[in-house]
Design a protein around this motif. Structure first.
Motif, PDB file in Angstrom:
ATOM      1  N   ASP A  61       0.841  -1.211   0.000  1.00 47.10           N
ATOM      2  CA  ASP A  61       0.000   0.000   0.000  1.00 47.10           C
ATOM      3  C   ASP A  61       0.870   1.254   0.000  1.00 47.10           C
ATOM      4  O   ASP A  61       0.583   2.235  -0.699  1.00 47.10           O
ATOM      5  N   ALA A  62       1.948   1.227   0.807  1.00 49.47           N
ATOM      6  CA  ALA A  62       2.849   2.374   0.856  1.00 49.47           C
ATOM      7  C   ALA A  62       3.582   2.556  -0.470  1.00 49.47           C
ATOM      8  O   ALA A  62       3.821   3.684  -0.915  1.00 49.47           O
ATOM      9  N   LEU A  63       3.923   1.465  -1.129  1.00 55.20           N
ATOM     10  CA  LEU A  63       4.564   1.562  -2.432  1.00 55.20           C
ATOM     11  C   LEU A  63       3.599   2.115  -3.486  1.00 55.20           C
ATOM     12  O   LEU A  63       3.982   2.908  -4.349  1.00 55.20           O
ATOM     13  N   ALA A  64       2.344   1.704  -3.410  1.00 54.27           N
ATOM     14  CA  ALA A  64       1.353   2.210  -4.354  1.00 54.27           C
ATOM     15  C   ALA A  64       1.126   3.703  -4.187  1.00 54.27           C
ATOM     16  O   ALA A  64       0.689   4.381  -5.129  1.00 54.27           O
ATOM     17  N   ALA A  65       1.410   4.236  -3.005  1.00 62.94           N
ATOM     18  CA  ALA A  65       1.202   5.662  -2.727  1.00 62.94           C
ATOM     19  C   ALA A  65       2.424   6.507  -3.055  1.00 62.94           C
ATOM     20  O   ALA A  65       2.417   7.718  -2.795  1.00 62.94           O
ATOM     21  N   GLN A  66       3.484   5.917  -3.629  1.00 62.10           N
ATOM     22  CA  GLN A  66       4.685   6.683  -3.938  1.00 62.10           C
ATOM     23  C   GLN A  66       4.398   7.742  -5.001  1.00 62.10           C
ATOM     24  O   GLN A  66       3.676   7.499  -5.968  1.00 62.10           O
ATOM     25  N   THR A  67       4.982   8.892  -4.821  1.00 61.02           N
ATOM     26  CA  THR A  67       4.848   9.984  -5.781  1.00 61.02           C
ATOM     27  C   THR A  67       6.229  10.390  -6.276  1.00 61.02           C
ATOM     28  O   THR A  67       7.242  10.139  -5.615  1.00 61.02           O
ATOM     29  N   GLY A  68       6.274  11.002  -7.443  1.00 60.96           N
ATOM     30  CA  GLY A  68       7.534  11.461  -7.995  1.00 60.96           C
ATOM     31  C   GLY A  68       8.342  10.386  -8.682  1.00 60.96           C
ATOM     32  O   GLY A  68       9.495  10.626  -9.059  1.00 60.96           O
ATOM     33  N   VAL A  69       7.762   9.196  -8.842  1.00 56.29           N
ATOM     34  CA  VAL A  69       8.456   8.092  -9.513  1.00 56.29           C
ATOM     35  C   VAL A  69       7.480   7.473 -10.520  1.00 56.29           C
ATOM     36  O   VAL A  69       6.925   6.387 -10.284  1.00 56.29           O
ATOM     37  N   PRO A  70       7.238   8.136 -11.634  1.00 58.23           N
ATOM     38  CA  PRO A  70       6.229   7.637 -12.565  1.00 58.23           C
ATOM     39  C   PRO A  70       6.580   6.301 -13.216  1.00 58.23           C
ATOM     40  O   PRO A  70       5.692   5.569 -13.648  1.00 58.23           O
ATOM     41  N   ARG A  71       7.874   5.981 -13.271  1.00 63.81           N
ATOM     42  CA  ARG A  71       8.295   4.725 -13.913  1.00 63.81           C
ATOM     43  C   ARG A  71       8.735   3.732 -12.834  1.00 63.81           C
ATOM     44  O   ARG A  71       9.884   3.331 -12.745  1.00 63.81           O
ATOM     45  N   LEU A  72       7.772   3.364 -12.016  1.00 66.75           N
ATOM     46  CA  LEU A  72       8.023   2.495 -10.859  1.00 66.75           C
ATOM     47  C   LEU A  72       7.393   1.127 -11.085  1.00 66.75           C
ATOM     48  O   LEU A  72       6.221   1.021 -11.431  1.00 66.75           O
TER      49      LEU A  72
END
Length: 363
Positions: A61-72
């Protein structure tokens, strides 16, 4: 003055010098930007997971909420789980790989990480993340920013360690205190000098090129402390890497209570302090000499040695997001507890009885 009193004064003097070094290191510790820029880097996060169904959902869930990394990209490597770990990963939208069992000479975590990093030719940055870690929304972007801003091949943002029970509060803060006290951070950052290394496999970020140049996890296949060994491999092959402040990027409760903590420390402590059972025992004896004997001896010199140990712990805890008061006052007891775990670890290593997550550790 008796030889004993001279020895106490000398040991207390060492404690004072190392407390000052810890204070200096807390100023030199690399700090991620509070508002990191978005990155165009292609990032793969590898989560090795063995029976982590109870932890994995929160991590993903925390990984899904990452911002600033569009190519994740997120890859969960199911390492022989029997509790539905793969189902949890799939339900959260992660790519799931089923790890082949570790071959001869491989330990479980390096094996899982290596398989998660395979076929990463189109990836710029690899992030290795434990399932019990919870990332802040811009944590991955901040880790990438640290790599780029300081020309690093590896960065280890040390997560804030949540310690709740008395046993955890006694021992867990010693991890950060040890590297803050003993490791010259700026010197350790450069290539070469592989012995100067501190890293935490709970959260590691590496340039893919540097990872491959170092041999990846294949180079550390049998290492029980694969995180430190990986940093050393990076440094040996001309790369740069260092531990960094991750207290605002990530948090984790590594162990819950004495039983889990003892099992976790015993599996690897024989290697952690001195690189070998004999070296670690020597290092443990030195820790007790500097931070336990002066308080036991008492007197003015003993009080100075105790106060210096407490001060070193306090500045480290304050800088890395730990609890300061009153926990730092128990510093000598924490060192004694660590020495107890160290002896048990060395004995387990010599007897071949060390196990972790159902596997015998032979590395």
């Amino acid at each position: 003055m008796t030889p004993g009193r001279r020895a106490v004064r000398a040991l207390s003097g060492v404690s004072v010098v190392l407390a000052a070094h810890a204070a200096l290191n807390t100023r030199l510790l690399r700090t991620p930007p509070a508002d990191p820029p978005a990155t165009t880097a292609r990032v793969r996060v590898v989560v090795p997971a063995r029976d982590e169904a109870h932890q994995l959902g929160g991590c993903l869930d925390a990984l899904a909420a990452q911002t600033g990394v569009p190519r994740l990209e997120v890859v969960v490597v199911d390492d022989g789980s029997t509790d539905g770990t793969a189902d949890v990963a799939a339900a959260h939208g992660a790519r799931v790989l089923t790890a082949t069992p570790p071959g001869r000479g491989w330990l479980g975590k390096p094996n899982a990480c290596a398989q998660g990093a395979a076929d990463a030719r189109e990836v710029d940055v690899l992030v290795f993340l434990d399932a019990d870690v919870r990332l802040a929304p811009r944590a991955v972007a901040a880790a990438v920013a640290l790599l780029e801003a300081h020309d690093l091949d590896l960065v280890s943002p040390w997560p804030r360690q949540l310690a709740l029970t008395p046993a955890e509060r006694l021992v867990q803060p010693l991890q950060q205190w040890l590297w803050a006290t003993t490791l010259p951070l700026r010197l350790a950052e450069g290539p070469g000098r592989p012995s100067m290394a501190a890293a935490n496999g709970q959260f590691l970020a590496l340039r893919r090129a540097g990872y491959e140049r170092a041999g990846g996890h294949g180079a550390v296949r049998g290492e029980v402390l694969e995180d430190i060994a990986l940093l050393r491999a990076v440094k040996r092959t001309g790369g740069r890497g260092v531990v960094a402040d991750g207290s605002r990027l990530a948090a984790t409760r590594m162990y819950a209570g004495w039983a889990e903590l003892a099992a976790g420390y015993e599996k690897s402590l024989w290697s952690a302090l001195g690189g070998s059972p004999a070296g670690s025992l020597a290092a443990g004896a030195l820790l007790s000499a500097v931070w336990v004997l002066p308080p036991l001896a008492g007197g003015r010199a003993g009080l100075v040695g105790y106060a210096a140990g407490v001060a070193g712990r306090a500045v480290t805890a304050a800088r890395t997001g730990g609890r300061v008061w009153p926990d730092v006052l128990t510093h000598p007891l924490g060192v004694l507890a660590l020495d107890l775990l160290l002896v048990r670890s060395v004995l387990g290593r010599s007897r071949g009885t060390l196990r972790w997550r159902g596997r015998t550790l032979t590395g």
